[in-house]
Every structure is written in C-alpha cells, then in structure tokens.
Design a protein around this motif. Structure first.
Motif, PDB file in Angstrom:
ATOM      1  N   SER A 149      24.397  32.209 -32.035  1.00 33.76           N
ATOM      2  CA  SER A 149      23.084  32.800 -31.778  1.00 33.76           C
ATOM      3  C   SER A 149      22.644  32.565 -30.334  1.00 33.76           C
ATOM      4  N   PHE A 150      22.900  31.377 -29.843  1.00 34.63           N
ATOM      5  CA  PHE A 150      22.531  31.056 -28.458  1.00 34.63           C
ATOM      6  C   PHE A 150      23.299  31.932 -27.468  1.00 34.63           C
ATOM      7  N   LEU A 151      24.588  32.101 -27.720  1.00 36.16           N
ATOM      8  CA  LEU A 151      25.422  32.878 -26.798  1.00 36.16           C
ATOM      9  C   LEU A 151      25.091  34.367 -26.827  1.00 36.16           C
ATOM     10  N   THR A 152      24.748  34.884 -28.020  1.00 38.97           N
ATOM     11  CA  THR A 152      24.479  36.322 -28.137  1.00 38.97           C
ATOM     12  C   THR A 152      23.021  36.677 -27.897  1.00 38.97           C
ATOM     13  N   GLY A 153      22.146  35.664 -27.896  1.00 34.68           N
ATOM     14  CA  GLY A 153      20.723  35.940 -27.770  1.00 34.68           C
ATOM     15  C   GLY A 153      20.172  35.815 -26.368  1.00 34.68           C
ATOM     16  N   LYS A 154      21.044  35.569 -25.392  1.00 37.60           N
ATOM     17  CA  LYS A 154      20.587  35.453 -24.006  1.00 37.60           C
ATOM     18  C   LYS A 154      19.997  36.782 -23.537  1.00 37.60           C
ATOM     19  N   ALA A 165      17.772  38.594 -24.676  1.00 39.90           N
ATOM     20  CA  ALA A 165      17.676  39.577 -25.761  1.00 39.90           C
ATOM     21  C   ALA A 165      16.369  40.364 -25.681  1.00 39.90           C
ATOM     22  N   THR A 166      16.476  41.668 -25.844  1.00 39.13           N
ATOM     23  CA  THR A 166      15.319  42.558 -25.911  1.00 39.13           C
ATOM     24  C   THR A 166      15.236  43.137 -27.321  1.00 39.13           C
ATOM     25  N   ASN A 167      14.235  43.977 -27.562  1.00 41.03           N
ATOM     26  CA  ASN A 167      14.175  44.645 -28.858  1.00 41.03           C
ATOM     27  C   ASN A 167      15.369  45.572 -29.054  1.00 41.03           C
ATOM     28  N   GLU A 168      15.859  46.174 -27.977  1.00 38.65           N
ATOM     29  CA  GLU A 168      17.052  47.019 -28.075  1.00 38.65           C
ATOM     30  C   GLU A 168      18.259  46.182 -28.511  1.00 38.65           C
ATOM     31  N   THR A 169      18.312  44.945 -28.036  1.00 40.75           N
ATOM     32  CA  THR A 169      19.370  44.019 -28.470  1.00 40.75           C
ATOM     33  C   THR A 169      19.199  43.667 -29.938  1.00 40.75           C
ATOM     34  N   PHE A 170      17.965  43.334 -30.325  1.00 41.06           N
ATOM     35  CA  PHE A 170      17.682  42.902 -31.689  1.00 41.06           C
ATOM     36  C   PHE A 170      17.957  44.022 -32.690  1.00 41.06           C
ATOM     37  N   PHE A 171      17.569  45.255 -32.359  1.00 40.76           N
ATOM     38  CA  PHE A 171      17.674  46.367 -33.299  1.00 40.76           C
ATOM     39  C   PHE A 171      19.034  47.073 -33.276  1.00 40.76           C
ATOM     40  N   LYS A 172      19.661  47.193 -32.067  1.00 41.91           N
ATOM     41  CA  LYS A 172      20.873  48.022 -31.956  1.00 41.91           C
ATOM     42  C   LYS A 172      22.000  47.370 -31.157  1.00 41.91           C
ATOM     43  N   ALA A 173      21.847  46.098 -30.768  1.00 42.48           N
ATOM     44  CA  ALA A 173      22.877  45.370 -30.001  1.00 42.48           C
ATOM     45  C   ALA A 173      23.299  46.131 -28.760  1.00 42.48           C
ATOM     46  N   ASN A 174      22.360  46.908 -28.193  1.00 45.76           N
ATOM     47  CA  ASN A 174      22.618  47.692 -26.971  1.00 45.76           C
ATOM     48  C   ASN A 174      23.798  48.659 -27.125  1.00 45.76           C
ATOM     49  N   ASN A 175      24.158  48.995 -28.389  1.00 48.08           N
ATOM     50  CA  ASN A 175      25.261  49.925 -28.674  1.00 48.08           C
ATOM     51  C   ASN A 175      26.565  49.503 -27.992  1.00 48.08           C
ATOM     52  N   LYS A 176      26.872  48.211 -28.044  1.00 45.68           N
ATOM     53  CA  LYS A 176      28.076  47.708 -27.377  1.00 45.68           C
ATOM     54  C   LYS A 176      29.014  46.931 -28.308  1.00 45.68           C
ATOM     55  N   SER A 177      28.800  47.013 -29.615  1.00 43.15           N
ATOM     56  CA  SER A 177      29.626  46.234 -30.538  1.00 43.15           C
ATOM     57  C   SER A 177      31.009  46.868 -30.704  1.00 43.15           C
ATOM     58  N   GLY A 201      18.993  38.912 -33.266  1.00 45.24           N
ATOM     59  CA  GLY A 201      18.966  39.951 -34.282  1.00 45.24           C
ATOM     60  C   GLY A 201      20.340  40.484 -34.653  1.00 45.24           C
ATOM     61  N   ILE A 202      20.477  41.794 -34.635  1.00 43.02           N
ATOM     62  CA  ILE A 202      21.710  42.431 -35.106  1.00 43.02           C
ATOM     63  C   ILE A 202      22.901  42.095 -34.211  1.00 43.02           C
ATOM     64  N   LYS A 203      22.664  41.836 -32.925  1.00 42.22           N
ATOM     65  CA  LYS A 203      23.776  41.460 -32.049  1.00 42.22           C
ATOM     66  C   LYS A 203      24.388  40.137 -32.492  1.00 42.22           C
ATOM     67  N   THR A 204      23.535  39.189 -32.852  1.00 38.38           N
ATOM     68  CA  THR A 204      24.027  37.913 -33.369  1.00 38.38           C
ATOM     69  C   THR A 204      24.760  38.112 -34.688  1.00 38.38           C
ATOM     70  N   ILE A 205      24.199  38.947 -35.560  1.00 41.73           N
ATOM     71  CA  ILE A 205      24.736  39.120 -36.903  1.00 41.73           C
ATOM     72  C   ILE A 205      26.120  39.762 -36.889  1.00 41.73           C
ATOM     73  N   VAL A 206      26.351  40.698 -35.979  1.00 45.39           N
ATOM     74  CA  VAL A 206      27.678  41.313 -35.881  1.00 45.39           C
ATOM     75  C   VAL A 206      28.759  40.246 -35.718  1.00 45.39           C
ATOM     76  N   TRP A 207      28.453  39.205 -34.935  1.00 43.57           N
ATOM     77  CA  TRP A 207      29.454  38.156 -34.682  1.00 43.57           C
ATOM     78  C   TRP A 207      29.443  37.062 -35.746  1.00 43.57           C
ATOM     79  N   THR A 208      28.257  36.689 -36.246  1.00 45.25           N
ATOM     80  CA  THR A 208      28.230  35.677 -37.312  1.00 45.25           C
ATOM     81  C   THR A 208      28.852  36.229 -38.597  1.00 45.25           C
TER      82      THR A 208
END
Length: 511
Positions: free
Chosen positions: A21-26, A28-40, A173-180
């Motif tokens: 979470s720490f590594l992926t949440g640096k 982080a914006t709402n775009e990160t939280f909701f859509k992971a910046n479309n980079k997964s 948010g979702i960016k963290t969850i993709v990896w966890t």
C-alpha cells in the motif's frame, strides 16, 4: 498452532500488504484510487481477479458443498466461462468507448438519471450484502480457530478485520488492490495445493490415484441431467452460471473497476479471457479438495463441526487443517490462505463501494478539486462502518453461505441485468422516472415465483408437513425438496432480468 503464533502470522501478512500500500499509494489522486491511472498490466489484473472471484466463499464453502451436491458446482463454472466471454466482447467495449469511472454511468447516458441511480443503488445493495457474506464466513472461521480461544467476541473480530482492510486501501485504492490481489491469489492457491498434497500423502495416494479411486467416484459426479426439478440439474446450473457471471462480474462495479484499470480495451479482453480459463481449472481443484476433506473425515471418523447447534460443513477445511495433525506447514498456509481469501474480495468491495457512492450519488467528479479527496476519504470510512454492522447482523442468519449469497444476488442483480440488456439490445428510450418502480416490481414477482413450490406445499399439503417438528414454513421447504417439487436455482436470475425487460417494454417511449 497456538493463538499467539497465528496472531504473529496475521501481523506479518498485513505488514506485507501495508508495504504494498505504501509503495502504490505514493502521490495517489482520485484518478489513482478509482482507475489506477489506467496503467495496470493486464496479466497482473487477470491473476489477481482469480482471487477476487473465488474469495473466502470458494476457499471454505465450496469444498463444503461436496457433502450435498458432489461436483455439481462445476456445471455452473462452465457457464461462468461462457459468461466471461460475453463480458469480454460485449460489455468491455462499451465501457471503454464511454470512458466511464462507474459502469452505471452508461445507464445515465442511455436512459437518464433515475435509471442510473436505480442501477447504482442495486449494485450497492448487492455488493454490501455479498461482501458482508464473504467477510462473515471468514470471520466465523477465524473466530472458530483462534479468537474464540482468546475470549475475543465475534463483533470485535469483525471490527479488527475491516479496520485492517481500511488501513491498506484508504490511500491507493484500486491501484493498491490490483497488486495485493496478486499476492492474495498466490497464497490462496498455494494453500489449496499444499492441502491437496498433504491429505493425499496421508491417505497414501498421488493426486491422479485419488481421482481414480472409488471414494472419489462416489463424490465426484459433475453432470446431472436426470431430474429437471432438482437444484443440481445441468441446465439450471449452466444457464444460471452464464447470467450469474454477466451480472455479478460484468454489471458489477467491483469486478469491472479492476478491468477498467488496464491500458486499453484489448488488454482488458486478454485479462478476461485468460482469467475465465484459469477459473475453470482452479474451481476443479477446490472441489477436489472438498472431496478429499470428506473422504479423509470419513476414514478418520472426524465429525463435521457444529457451531451454535448448527452443522457447518463450511468449517470442515479449517477443522482438518488446524486440528488434525497434518503438520505446521498446512496450518500456516491455511491461515494465510484464509486471510487472503477474505481480503481479496473484501478490499476491492470497500474500494468499489467508495467509488460508486462518490461518483454515482455524490457527483465527486463535478466538485471542486480541493474537496474531492477529503470527500472520498469520508465515504471510505463510512462504507467501512457499514460493512462492520452488516457482517455482525449476518452472524444471526442460518443456511449455507454460498446458497445465501447467490440466492440474494439473483434478486438484486436481476434489475441490473434487465436494464443493461434492454439498453444494449434495443433502441428504445424509456420513461425514466418509472425505472425504479419496474425494478421493485421485478424483484417482488421473482421472489413470489421462487417460493411458489414451497407455497404450494404449505397450502395444499399442510397435513403432511405439520409433523416434522420445525416451524411450518421450514417443514414445507423440507417437504417440497424431499417430494421432488421444482427447486429454483440460479435460473431465477435470468427470469428476474426478463421480468425487468418486460416492465421496461411497457414504459418505453413510443415513436
């Protein structure tokens, strides 16, 4: 294992999740939280979604289903495969073309605001219930194997569980969850694989030898074509499985939010297709484990656990893994697998519910930039508290967890299925203000249809049911099942969707 050792194991596992979470949440914006910046990466999403699709329900309760229905669940799994392909080639192109954050924004563009809010509301109802059932199941198992011995009440187990989820999802948010989810899927599958290996070793079999035994043949029937009235009848499971997948994955913000983090439509389709094939294989291994658990229990005289006077086949796996001297490695990976199973679905549910409330009901994207992140954080806390309350309430419910979960979903996802199908496959506009009425009528009619066999038994065979020693309605249910009355199963979902479509037809705008 001692309770202290289990707690240290849980702490170590969550330490890894918080590090991710720490590594992926640096930054982080709402775009990160909701859509992971479309980079997964699509392959990471695909592997992680296996764990989210399976969840604690599959990890514990699917093996427990073997006692009553053998491998009948695989019939539904084959339906899942078809459903995932339909999602990949029909729904995903629509979502990517419209570039939505919440998939229910499609309903606003197609029909109007009332349809949009109706769809989002039924998602919230469905996901809160579904996530709560899954969390309840795993919290129950954790209570059974560790916290009960420490005198910790069930409600506190639930509070701690959800607090830990909030801790590692509140920022990324979702960016963290993709990896966890990737880590959680790996640990869950490792636990199942090791359990199968160790139990086979105890029984002096290889996995292939186990599949060839008479004991497996007695519990391993997959296809059931003989009795259309039975809940295990093939076409009920298969067709129902198709629509369950479309509704509970393709029309579910929780599952689709992960797909929408991929770079483009093509990557999302690769994710969906590869995941669908892997799920067939993985589910077969879960059911194989279930057969092994029952065979092992029969051979060693292990009784099915009883909790509060109720027999819990859901707890056979934890009973054998933790208390039957199969070795510390199995106990360790079971605990980690159990935690992974719980949180691989619960964490994404928390995030998707936060997304839906923020976007669909609070219009977060239209608010000033400086207010968006504080609002999203408040919603995240509110959803966490809601899940705590609902899980604690569910502790008083009876019945098989899988059955309750899918039974409820067939009612709440039906209007979603009808709204989307009417929108995609017709060109009609509707009188939008009546959409919510159609949805409620559809649920009510579907419920009456689903209980009609029991109603018939209750009113026309009352003299035959009053002597079973239980409340009259429970006796009627038992009588209907034992006397080959028609038993509705997952096919109630497409029936619900069809009723919604008919209702929307009546409120269509005529040219």
């Amino acid at each position: 294992m001692q309770p202290l050792h289990i707690l240290l194991l849980i702490a170590a596992y969550f330490g890894v999740l918080i590090l991710i979470s720490f590594l992926t949440g640096k930054s982080a914006t709402n775009e990160t939280f909701f859509k992971a910046n479309n980079k997964s990466p699509w392959y990471i999403v695909a592997f992680g979604m296996i764990g989210a699709s399976l969840s604690g329900v599959t990890f514990i309760s699917v093996p427990g289903m073997i006692g009553g229905s053998q491998f009948a669940y695989m019939q539904g799994v084959f339906g899942f495969l078809v459903g995932y392909l339909l999602i990949a080639f029909i729904l995903l192109p629509i979502y990517y073309k419209l570039n939505v954050t919440s998939i229910y924004q499609y309903l606003e563009q197609r029909f109007g605001k009332v349809s949009y809010k109706t769809g989002a509301f039924f998602f919230l109802l469905s996901r809160v219930t579904g996530a709560s059932f899954r969390l309840f199941l795993v919290a129950l198992a954790m209570q059974y194997i560790v916290f009960e011995q420490m005198g910790v009440p069930f409600w506190l187990t639930v509070v701690i569980s959800i607090l830990l989820i909030w801790l590692y999802t509140f920022k990324g948010g979702i960016k963290t969850i993709v990896w966890t989810d990737t880590l959680q899927t790996l640990t869950m599958l490792t636990a199942v694989g090791l359990a199968i290996y160790l139990i086979n070793e105890k029984l002096d079999w290889s996995y292939i030898e186990f599949l060839k035994t008479d004991a497996f043949a007695e519990r391993g029937q997959i296809f059931f074509f003989d009795n259309p009235n039975s809940a295990t009848y093939f076409w009920k499971y298969f067709i129902g499985g198709i629509f369950i997948t479309i509704a509970m994955t393709g029309l579910d913000q929780d599952m689709m939010q992960k797909n929408l983090t991929c770079k483009n439509k093509g990557d999302a389709q690769k994710n969906m297709i590869s995941m669908s094939v892997l799920l067939v294989i993985v589910n077969f291994f879960f059911l194989s484990l279930g057969a092994l658990l029952f065979i092992y229990a029969d051979k060693l005289g292990i009784e099915i656990p009883v909790v509060d006077g109720r027999t819990r086949t859901d707890l056979l796996f934890p009973e054998i893994a933790m208390n039957q001297d199969l070795g510390t490695p199995l106990a360790v990976v079971f605990i980690i697998g159990l935690i992974a199973a719980a949180y691989s679905s619960a964490d994404s549910a928390l995030t998707s519910l936060t997304t839906s409330i923020s976007v669909d009901f609070l219009g977060i994207e239209k608010r000033p930039k400086e207010k968006q992140i504080p609002l999203r954080k408040k919603v995240h806390i509110g959803v966490s508290l809601l899940l705590m309350v609902v899980v604690i309430i569910f502790n008083s419910l009876d019945g098989n967890v899988v059955g309750n979960l899918f039974k409820f979903a067939t009612f709440t996802y039906g209007p979603l299925l009808g709204l989307f199908m009417f929108g995609i496959f017709t060109k009609y506009q509707i009188k939008d203000k009546y959409a919510w009425i159609v949805a409620l009528i559809s649920i009510g009619l579907t419920y009456l249809i689903s209980i009609s066999p029991v109603l018939y038994a209750y009113y026309f065979d009352y003299e035959n049911i009053i002597s079973c020693g239980k409340p009259a309605w429970e006796c009627a249910e038992k009588y209907a099942a034992e006397n080959n009355y028609y038993q509705f199963h997952w096919e109630i979902l497409p029936i619900n969707g069809l009723i919604t479509i008919i209702g929307l037809w009546f409120i269509r705008k005529k040219k």
